[in-house]
Design a protein around this motif. Sequence first.
Motif, PDB file in Angstrom:
ATOM      1  N   VAL A  19      -2.780  -8.038  -3.722  1.00  0.00           N
ATOM      2  CA  VAL A  19      -3.868  -7.187  -4.193  1.00  0.00           C
ATOM      3  C   VAL A  19      -5.158  -7.996  -4.184  1.00  0.00           C
ATOM      4  O   VAL A  19      -5.189  -9.114  -4.702  1.00  0.00           O
ATOM      5  CB  VAL A  19      -3.610  -6.663  -5.626  1.00  0.00           C
ATOM      6  CG1 VAL A  19      -4.705  -5.688  -6.039  1.00  0.00           C
ATOM      7  CG2 VAL A  19      -2.232  -6.019  -5.741  1.00  0.00           C
ATOM      8  N   VAL A  20      -6.205  -7.450  -3.590  1.00  0.00           N
ATOM      9  CA  VAL A  20      -7.534  -8.061  -3.671  1.00  0.00           C
ATOM     10  C   VAL A  20      -8.400  -7.120  -4.489  1.00  0.00           C
ATOM     11  O   VAL A  20      -8.630  -5.975  -4.102  1.00  0.00           O
ATOM     12  CB  VAL A  20      -8.152  -8.298  -2.289  1.00  0.00           C
ATOM     13  CG1 VAL A  20      -9.521  -8.971  -2.448  1.00  0.00           C
ATOM     14  CG2 VAL A  20      -7.246  -9.152  -1.423  1.00  0.00           C
ATOM     15  N   LEU A  21      -8.858  -7.617  -5.643  1.00  0.00           N
ATOM     16  CA  LEU A  21      -9.699  -6.822  -6.533  1.00  0.00           C
ATOM     17  C   LEU A  21     -11.171  -7.064  -6.209  1.00  0.00           C
ATOM     18  O   LEU A  21     -11.607  -8.216  -6.088  1.00  0.00           O
ATOM     19  CB  LEU A  21      -9.457  -7.221  -7.989  1.00  0.00           C
ATOM     20  CG  LEU A  21      -8.273  -6.593  -8.734  1.00  0.00           C
ATOM     21  CD1 LEU A  21      -8.170  -7.213 -10.125  1.00  0.00           C
ATOM     22  CD2 LEU A  21      -8.422  -5.090  -8.833  1.00  0.00           C
ATOM     23  N   HIS A  50      -7.789  -3.539  -2.712  1.00  0.00           N
ATOM     24  CA  HIS A  50      -7.072  -3.391  -1.447  1.00  0.00           C
ATOM     25  C   HIS A  50      -5.646  -3.884  -1.662  1.00  0.00           C
ATOM     26  O   HIS A  50      -5.422  -4.955  -2.236  1.00  0.00           O
ATOM     27  CB  HIS A  50      -7.746  -4.206  -0.344  1.00  0.00           C
ATOM     28  CG  HIS A  50      -7.096  -4.047   0.996  1.00  0.00           C
ATOM     29  ND1 HIS A  50      -7.101  -2.866   1.684  1.00  0.00           N
ATOM     30  CD2 HIS A  50      -6.403  -4.928   1.764  1.00  0.00           C
ATOM     31  CE1 HIS A  50      -6.459  -3.021   2.833  1.00  0.00           C
ATOM     32  NE2 HIS A  50      -6.019  -4.253   2.894  1.00  0.00           N
ATOM     33  N   PHE A  51      -4.668  -3.104  -1.195  1.00  0.00           N
ATOM     34  CA  PHE A  51      -3.261  -3.409  -1.407  1.00  0.00           C
ATOM     35  C   PHE A  51      -2.556  -3.612  -0.073  1.00  0.00           C
ATOM     36  O   PHE A  51      -2.732  -2.812   0.852  1.00  0.00           O
ATOM     37  CB  PHE A  51      -2.562  -2.260  -2.145  1.00  0.00           C
ATOM     38  CG  PHE A  51      -3.140  -1.943  -3.503  1.00  0.00           C
ATOM     39  CD1 PHE A  51      -2.626  -2.536  -4.650  1.00  0.00           C
ATOM     40  CD2 PHE A  51      -4.187  -1.046  -3.638  1.00  0.00           C
ATOM     41  CE1 PHE A  51      -3.156  -2.242  -5.902  1.00  0.00           C
ATOM     42  CE2 PHE A  51      -4.718  -0.737  -4.883  1.00  0.00           C
ATOM     43  CZ  PHE A  51      -4.197  -1.344  -6.013  1.00  0.00           C
ATOM     44  N   PHE A 101      -3.766  -0.363   2.166  1.00  0.00           N
ATOM     45  CA  PHE A 101      -4.739   0.678   1.853  1.00  0.00           C
ATOM     46  C   PHE A 101      -5.681   0.205   0.759  1.00  0.00           C
ATOM     47  O   PHE A 101      -5.389  -0.728   0.014  1.00  0.00           O
ATOM     48  CB  PHE A 101      -4.038   1.966   1.407  1.00  0.00           C
ATOM     49  CG  PHE A 101      -3.131   1.806   0.202  1.00  0.00           C
ATOM     50  CD1 PHE A 101      -3.566   2.129  -1.069  1.00  0.00           C
ATOM     51  CD2 PHE A 101      -1.836   1.334   0.360  1.00  0.00           C
ATOM     52  CE1 PHE A 101      -2.734   1.985  -2.175  1.00  0.00           C
ATOM     53  CE2 PHE A 101      -0.991   1.182  -0.737  1.00  0.00           C
ATOM     54  CZ  PHE A 101      -1.439   1.512  -2.007  1.00  0.00           C
ATOM     55  N   THR A 102      -6.838   0.881   0.670  1.00  0.00           N
ATOM     56  CA  THR A 102      -7.837   0.591  -0.350  1.00  0.00           C
ATOM     57  C   THR A 102      -8.001   1.811  -1.245  1.00  0.00           C
ATOM     58  O   THR A 102      -8.078   2.935  -0.748  1.00  0.00           O
ATOM     59  CB  THR A 102      -9.195   0.248   0.295  1.00  0.00           C
ATOM     60  OG1 THR A 102      -9.050  -0.943   1.080  1.00  0.00           O
ATOM     61  CG2 THR A 102     -10.259   0.006  -0.773  1.00  0.00           C
ATOM     62  N   VAL A 103      -8.063   1.568  -2.568  1.00  0.00           N
ATOM     63  CA  VAL A 103      -8.285   2.642  -3.537  1.00  0.00           C
ATOM     64  C   VAL A 103      -9.595   2.375  -4.250  1.00  0.00           C
ATOM     65  O   VAL A 103      -9.868   1.250  -4.672  1.00  0.00           O
ATOM     66  CB  VAL A 103      -7.136   2.715  -4.571  1.00  0.00           C
ATOM     67  CG1 VAL A 103      -7.410   3.824  -5.592  1.00  0.00           C
ATOM     68  CG2 VAL A 103      -5.797   2.950  -3.872  1.00  0.00           C
ATOM     69  N   ARG A 104     -10.411   3.417  -4.370  1.00  0.00           N
ATOM     70  CA  ARG A 104     -11.680   3.330  -5.121  1.00  0.00           C
ATOM     71  C   ARG A 104     -11.629   4.354  -6.235  1.00  0.00           C
ATOM     72  O   ARG A 104     -11.427   5.541  -5.984  1.00  0.00           O
ATOM     73  CB  ARG A 104     -12.874   3.602  -4.205  1.00  0.00           C
ATOM     74  CG  ARG A 104     -14.203   3.722  -4.941  1.00  0.00           C
ATOM     75  CD  ARG A 104     -15.342   4.045  -3.991  1.00  0.00           C
ATOM     76  NE  ARG A 104     -15.701   2.895  -3.210  1.00  0.00           N
ATOM     77  CZ  ARG A 104     -16.659   2.035  -3.538  1.00  0.00           C
ATOM     78  NH1 ARG A 104     -17.359   2.204  -4.657  1.00  0.00           N
ATOM     79  NH2 ARG A 104     -16.937   0.999  -2.770  1.00  0.00           N
ATOM     80  N   SER A 105     -11.817   3.886  -7.483  1.00  0.00           N
ATOM     81  CA  SER A 105     -11.779   4.770  -8.643  1.00  0.00           C
ATOM     82  C   SER A 105     -12.908   4.403  -9.583  1.00  0.00           C
ATOM     83  O   SER A 105     -12.879   3.358 -10.238  1.00  0.00           O
ATOM     84  CB  SER A 105     -10.427   4.626  -9.372  1.00  0.00           C
ATOM     85  OG  SER A 105     -10.412   5.378 -10.560  1.00  0.00           O
TER      86      SER A 105
END
Length: 261
Positions: free
Chosen positions: A46-48, A74-75, A101-105
């Motif tokens: 995981v890259v935060l 990014h995971f 994949f990348t998640v934006r919240s």
Amino acid sequence: ALAVAAVGVGVGRGDPEGGPRGAAARTIATGVGVRDSVRLPDGTRVVLAPGSTLRVAAGYGGASREVALRGVAHFIVPHDARRPFVVRAGAALVRDLGTAFTVRSDAGAAVTVAVTEGVVALARATPDGEVGEGASEAVLRAGDRGALAGDGPVRVARGVVRSDELAWLAGRLVYRAAPLAEVQADVRRWYGVTLEVDPALANRHLTLTLADEPVDEVLRVVALALGGTLERRGGVATVRARPGAGAAGAGSEVAPPAASA
């Protein structure tokens, strides 16, 4: 696109060795301008992004693999059909089917998922954290972006994810017709500045690149791209519409002048 700065150096670290059975819940958080690379016990990387928080559920890697995200991450996930990898972000539940994949919240904004490899399922979670009966679940493949906002269905755009979506992993922020809210969230995360924008400019979209310049230059370029004037007081920067200037309509794209690129 104009090159402007991204402040902050990523810090990579690994997790201590040890079995997952007795693992307690953990929280990993990043400060302004700082990225962090974390390897979970199952090998997931995981890259935060800056200003983000990842909560790893107790017992992670045992019977389940579950994390909760606020911010951007990014995971890269090793697939395990017996133990799906699940990200909870706002009202969204993101389930890995073997992928990157990348998640934006961000508070008040849509949760978005951009798939760069493999397959991901995106659905709305019920208050108890499960996928509701009859809820729409979208299957996203490499190049797809899914978004979940308000109480609406999952929206999917096929084949729109580009390699520069991952530029932030190297400290660059690349925007292509990005909504202003996304740029505002990133300015807060990467530079610790709250960016307020005149309502007359709020519907504009931006195309620009931020890399390697001080925060004052970043703010100047954003204001230039919006066609407004900039005023900064401490940690708050305000972009105002120029007197007599017409505001662009909803969905219009704004980029810095070609001469500045």
